[in-house]
Motif scaffolding. Structure first.
Motif, mmCIF file in Angstrom:
data_model
loop_
_atom_site.group_PDB
_atom_site.id
_atom_site.type_symbol
_atom_site.label_atom_id
_atom_site.label_comp_id
_atom_site.label_asym_id
_atom_site.label_seq_id
_atom_site.Cartn_x
_atom_site.Cartn_y
_atom_site.Cartn_z
ATOM 1 N N GLU A 1 43.923 39.074 59.005
ATOM 2 C CA GLU A 1 43.589 39.454 60.376
ATOM 3 C C GLU A 1 42.242 40.164 60.436
ATOM 4 O OE1 GLU A 1 45.112 38.716 63.277
ATOM 5 O OE2 GLU A 1 46.332 37.393 62.002
ATOM 6 N N VAL A 2 41.951 40.998 59.425
ATOM 7 C CA VAL A 2 40.635 41.642 59.365
ATOM 8 C C VAL A 2 39.548 40.579 59.270
ATOM 9 C CG1 VAL A 2 39.139 43.163 57.994
ATOM 10 C CG2 VAL A 2 41.528 43.775 58.356
ATOM 11 N N GLY A 3 39.852 39.483 58.575
ATOM 12 C CA GLY A 3 38.900 38.391 58.464
ATOM 13 C C GLY A 3 38.555 37.773 59.806
ATOM 14 N N ALA B 1 43.851 47.051 47.109
ATOM 15 C CA ALA B 1 44.420 45.818 47.649
ATOM 16 C C ALA B 1 45.676 46.126 48.458
ATOM 17 C CB ALA B 1 44.744 44.851 46.520
ATOM 18 N N PRO B 2 46.080 45.203 49.328
ATOM 19 C CA PRO B 2 47.303 45.440 50.105
ATOM 20 C C PRO B 2 48.531 45.719 49.242
ATOM 21 C CG PRO B 2 46.088 43.629 51.055
ATOM 22 C CD PRO B 2 45.398 43.978 49.775
ATOM 23 N N LYS B 3 48.669 44.999 48.127
ATOM 24 C CA LYS B 3 49.808 45.194 47.240
ATOM 25 C C LYS B 3 49.363 45.065 45.783
ATOM 26 C CE LYS B 3 53.472 43.716 50.407
ATOM 27 N NZ LYS B 3 54.639 42.820 50.618
ATOM 28 N N GLY B 4 50.085 45.743 44.894
ATOM 29 C CA GLY B 4 49.758 45.695 43.472
ATOM 30 C C GLY B 4 50.050 44.332 42.877
ATOM 31 N N ALA B 5 49.189 43.922 41.974
ATOM 32 C CA ALA B 5 49.368 42.638 41.302
ATOM 33 C C ALA B 5 48.534 42.622 40.034
ATOM 34 C CB ALA B 5 48.964 41.481 42.212
ATOM 35 N N THR C 1 33.347 50.962 56.826
ATOM 36 C CA THR C 1 32.738 50.689 55.521
ATOM 37 C C THR C 1 33.254 51.611 54.424
ATOM 38 O OG1 THR C 1 30.880 52.172 56.011
ATOM 39 C CG2 THR C 1 30.628 49.840 56.606
ATOM 40 N N ASP C 2 33.813 52.754 54.792
ATOM 41 C CA ASP C 2 34.379 53.668 53.795
ATOM 42 C C ASP C 2 35.556 53.005 53.103
ATOM 43 O OD1 ASP C 2 34.806 56.604 52.757
ATOM 44 O OD2 ASP C 2 36.767 55.916 53.503
ATOM 45 N N ARG C 3 35.601 53.082 51.782
ATOM 46 C CA ARG C 3 36.610 52.321 51.029
ATOM 47 C C ARG C 3 38.038 52.714 51.389
ATOM 48 N NH1 ARG C 3 34.211 55.773 47.071
ATOM 49 N NH2 ARG C 3 32.623 54.183 46.710
ATOM 50 N N GLU D 1 42.889 50.992 54.533
ATOM 51 C CA GLU D 1 43.874 51.232 55.590
ATOM 52 C C GLU D 1 43.954 50.052 56.563
ATOM 53 O OE1 GLU D 1 42.860 54.895 57.458
ATOM 54 O OE2 GLU D 1 43.468 56.147 55.743
ATOM 55 N N LEU D 2 42.898 49.262 56.661
ATOM 56 C CA LEU D 2 42.913 48.121 57.572
ATOM 57 C C LEU D 2 44.005 47.132 57.211
ATOM 58 C CD1 LEU D 2 39.084 47.342 57.914
ATOM 59 C CD2 LEU D 2 40.548 48.441 59.608
#
Length: 433
Positions: free
Chosen positions: A191-193, A305-309, A173-175, A180-181
């Motif tokens: 995949e986390v989903g 987020a995984p990547k910047g956008a 739960t830590d942001r 990192e997930l």
């Protein structure tokens, strides 16, 4: 971050008085609705805005009129940008019904710069406007150097997630641990989903929509629907194909709530805790906090987020035929200045397009009380640095984005990805032609 600014702790209430700020019903302006002089010699400036741009909502118009008592501002706010833009196109073609100042959404910027630049005043010579991020102003600059608008906000992206739902699903739960997930990979986010779906005992979906994931992936690329020569490339662009494949896969795996952001059902989904994550540009936080309500305060958090956008952002343009063009230019320059961009961010979270504003403590130290005291200035500031230096826009970007969102919802409703792609491609070609 003890000195950090707290945002979204309480509902923002604008301090407009009816005598000072006139909200005009309908969507008209220019000629019959543009500004002019009142009987007592004051200058009236009219504005056409949409959504929650923060200009009216945070009291800036009242402040400008207080500092400039010879100015009266009449602002009209359209709740839906698509309806607003359709009306704007009609009035641009007719040459009447235009406000002195018109809002421009990023998805419409290229089309207006390419086809309607002559309708807008050139703002390239307006003083003290060198503080914007360079890629922001390039989006409203024509080939011959005319600038048809000045930037308001941008939309660096993060992932908003429900801490309580992640805990129930057995996830961190830590942001920072959450980020990192899926570090650096949208596929890991999906995949986390799957882990969430396996572990969560309840009716909530992992993400709100397939289209939200799709948008986040494509807006991290310099080229999306068009190339630098203005040619359509969505059919062959690997960025689009990868995003379509991942988003449709998430839909078919039952990871989405089958909703479209800002469409019917999405707001109740926020209020009823129908999903655990949403890819969220900075400007979306105000909407989530309002629609999810006090009952969910502190349950939401914000992770990298995984990547910047960049998703979204707007501009303010002045109409060339405005009878108060010079006064309108001054107002637009003031509203988009670093100080005013900081003010809007502090009040409702719209992220500044001014590089100077981005460096201010008001932005860098900001936290959101609603989102579990998330350091949103830090999270979205870092995301802003990862946005590609160039974002290629095309004349029908907004229309194409909407069509892809509709196509992805077809998959969520049971169509195969191949069938939905064929339908989407046909609709885009008709719209562009």
């Amino acid at each position: 971050m003890g000195s950090a600014r707290k945002l979204f702790g309480t509902r923002v209430v604008a301090v407009a008085s009816a005598a000072a700020l006139t909200l005009v019903a309908g969507c008209s302006g220019g000629g019959d609705s543009g500004g002019g002089k009142t009987e007592d010699g004051k200058t009236v400036i009219t504005m056409g805005l949409f959504g929650v741009m923060g200009i009216k909502e945070t009291g800036l118009l009242e402040k400008y009129m207080e500092e400039n008592p010879d100015i009266v501002i009449k602002a009209e706010i359209a709740g839906d940008e698509q309806t607003y833009y359709t009306a704007l196109q009609t009035r641009l073609a007719a040459g009447s019904g235009l406000k002195d100042i018109q809002g421009i959404e990023i998805g419409r910027a290229k089309e207006l710069a390419d086809t309607r630049a002559d309708k807008f005043a050139d703002l390239s010579g307006v003083p003290d406007t060198d503080h914007f991020l360079p890629w922001k102003q390039s989006q409203v600059t024509t080939g011959d150097g005319r600038v048809i608008g000045l930037g308001t906000d941008i939309g660096p992206m993060a992932v908003c997630y429900r801490k309580d739902m992640f805990e129930k699903a057995g996830l961190p739960t830590d942001r920072e641990e959450v980020a990192e997930l899926w570090d650096g990979d949208w596929a890991k986010y999906v995949e986390v989903g799957k882990d969430f779906k396996d572990g969560f005992k309840g009716d909530a979906a992992y993400m709100d929509s397939a289209s939200g994931l799709f948008n986040a992936m494509i807006y991290g690329s310099s080229e999306q629907f068009y190339d630098r020569n203005g040619e359509l490339i969505y059919q062959d662009n690997p960025v689009i194909k990868d995003a379509w494949e991942l988003a449709t896969g998430a839909a078919r795996d039952g990871l989405t709530a089958k909703l479209r952001q800002f469409q019917p059902g999405w707001d109740p989904g926020l209020a009823n805790s129908s999903f655990a994550t949403a890819v969220c540009p900075a400007w979306m936080l105000a909407h989530i906090s309002e629609k999810a309500g006090e009952a969910n305060k502190g349950k939401w958090d914000v992770a990298k987020a995984p990547k910047g956008a960049n998703w979204g952002g707007s501009f303010l343009g002045v109409m060339e035929d405005s009878p108060v063009k010079e006064e309108a230019k001054k107002l637009v320059a003031w509203l988009t200045a670093p100080e005013q961009q900081e003010h809007i961010f502090k009040e409702i979270g719209n992220f500044p397009s001014s590089a100077k504003a981005l460096e201010s403590p008001a932005v860098t130290e900001a936290e959101s009380e609603y989102f579990n005291n998330a350091p949103i200035g830090e999270v979205f500031g870092a995301a802003a640095q990862d946005i590609p230096d160039e974002q290629v826009l095309g004349p029908k970007d907004g229309t194409i984005k909407d069509t892809f969102s509709q196509g992805l919802q077809l998959v969520e409703q049971g169509k195969s990805p191949a069938e939905a792609w064929e339908t989407t491609d046909e609709r885009i070609r008709k719209a562009v032609d």
